[in-house]
Design a protein around this motif. Sequence first.
Motif, mmCIF file in Angstrom:
data_model
loop_
_atom_site.group_PDB
_atom_site.id
_atom_site.type_symbol
_atom_site.label_atom_id
_atom_site.label_comp_id
_atom_site.label_asym_id
_atom_site.label_seq_id
_atom_site.Cartn_x
_atom_site.Cartn_y
_atom_site.Cartn_z
ATOM 1 N N ALA A 51 10.697 -11.358 0.368
ATOM 2 C CA ALA A 51 9.788 -12.105 -0.511
ATOM 3 C C ALA A 51 8.669 -11.223 -1.051
ATOM 4 N N PHE A 52 8.157 -10.286 -0.241
ATOM 5 C CA PHE A 52 6.991 -9.505 -0.630
ATOM 6 C C PHE A 52 7.264 -8.015 -0.491
ATOM 7 N N ASP A 53 6.611 -7.268 -1.368
ATOM 8 C CA ASP A 53 6.610 -5.813 -1.297
ATOM 9 C C ASP A 53 5.193 -5.399 -0.899
ATOM 10 N N PHE A 54 4.986 -5.131 0.397
ATOM 11 C CA PHE A 54 3.647 -4.887 0.923
ATOM 12 C C PHE A 54 3.194 -3.454 0.637
ATOM 13 N N ARG A 55 1.910 -3.353 0.273
ATOM 14 C CA ARG A 55 1.288 -2.056 0.005
ATOM 15 C C ARG A 55 -0.065 -2.009 0.707
ATOM 16 N N LEU A 56 -0.319 -0.934 1.431
ATOM 17 C CA LEU A 56 -1.517 -0.819 2.260
ATOM 18 C C LEU A 56 -2.678 -0.266 1.453
ATOM 19 N N TYR A 57 -3.884 -0.801 1.716
ATOM 20 C CA TYR A 57 -5.122 -0.335 1.096
ATOM 21 C C TYR A 57 -6.186 -0.204 2.173
ATOM 22 N N PRO A 58 -7.057 0.788 2.055
ATOM 23 C CA PRO A 58 -8.030 1.045 3.130
ATOM 24 C C PRO A 58 -9.108 -0.020 3.253
ATOM 25 N N ASP A 59 -9.501 -0.649 2.136
ATOM 26 C CA ASP A 59 -10.571 -1.646 2.188
ATOM 27 C C ASP A 59 -10.367 -2.645 1.052
ATOM 28 N N GLN A 60 -11.229 -3.660 1.037
ATOM 29 C CA GLN A 60 -11.099 -4.702 0.022
ATOM 30 C C GLN A 60 -11.422 -4.186 -1.380
ATOM 31 N N GLN A 61 -12.292 -3.223 -1.489
ATOM 32 C CA GLN A 61 -12.614 -2.677 -2.802
ATOM 33 C C GLN A 61 -11.394 -2.033 -3.442
ATOM 34 N N ALA A 62 -10.625 -1.282 -2.667
ATOM 35 C CA ALA A 62 -9.397 -0.669 -3.193
ATOM 36 C C ALA A 62 -8.375 -1.731 -3.558
ATOM 37 N N ALA A 63 -8.294 -2.795 -2.766
ATOM 38 C CA ALA A 63 -7.351 -3.867 -3.068
ATOM 39 C C ALA A 63 -7.749 -4.598 -4.352
#
Length: 412
Positions: A51-63
């Motif tokens: 269902a999802f293609d997950f991608r990691l981000y270091p913090d909420q600002q990057a997301a």
Amino acid sequence: MGLPIAITLAVMAFAWPAGRISPRDVPVGIVGTGPASQHAVEGLTREKPGAFDFRLYPDQQAARAAIKNRDVYGAFAISGHRITVLKATAASPSVAQLLTDVGQQVAQRATQELAARQKAAAQKAEAAAQKAEAAAQKAGDAKSRKKVHEQTAGQQDAAQSKAAGQEAAAGSGSSVQVLVKAVDVVPVATEDPRGVVFSSSVFPLTICGILIGAFVTMARGLARPRHRVMTLLVSCGVAALGVYLVAQGFLGALPHNHVATWAILSLVLLSISATAAGVIRLLGPTGLGLSAALMVFVGNAFSGATSAPEMLPKGVDHVGQWLPPGAGASLLRDTTYFDGNADAGHLAVLALWSVCGLAAVMYGHWAIRDGRGAQTDAPPSGELLPALPGSGTGLPVRRHAHAHARRHDGDG
């Protein structure tokens, strides 16, 4: 027999994608790499495979930056007792609602797991206290029994204090609870909170584009190809201005980047109308039915304008984005709400269809003329006409080149 089959295929083209809407490799961000985030990813992967293609981000600002750049539709920021859902209703209201629902499901599952761990810890402490008290009673030592009682009371008080602290931190009345907070990073226009006006505009654009192409091609007053091309350009620009005045001026559904939005509407209409005009020019009236079937029953049905391309069945999403209705809807979202981010591919698709359609309008009459010239039995310019019935000899009358040319397509 052909008409019932065509109707059946048309209904299936619209109903099948709508009946199979479900997330398929929707790009979603995960903030942080802690145990809570990893546990959530594992749970979603197990419950909703593919269902999802997950991608990691270091913090909420990057997301947030990734959402605004159209890299992901949203992101989950997961901590011990809180889940923050970053979403963008402007990208797709249906996907934004899906992410909110998934965040609530993850929070409920985490709440149940915390409550289960808390209960297990309390039961373990109580069992240890009972075991120690039983040992003291067996020894018959009153002093030891008193000491055990004091230790048991202390352990129970500590467990109760720990549970009370967890309840206060979670804001719960009786048990630990994981809270969910939804943040709309790129909201849709306030006058169109569900994006209905935006998604509903794709189908009229497709129909109007086909009508413009049919009118320009079949109008008797437009004899020369350059006249048809100019009429296409002007008609699409004026029609796009009317669409924008209604969608934004009256309904407020296109609130940003006004000039660019009008230009994109013009390009969408041009890609559809030029294609229809070119196909009609090459194939005649049959081209009208072919272009309508391609743009309406395939392009519009597979556009993903009412949900998102990643919510459609596999393969359908790619087909829809290679046709003007789907590419136009995506490009319009990118331009109106995301400052044109990730719009290069959609812009190239619309430009390609427009150029090919205009080329067919400009040079299609040469192909038609050559085909007619090859099939006709008329003598070439300068030859003697055959003898009239009843006359003894042929008449030395010559057919001039300009007179011969006027019997063919008047576009030359």
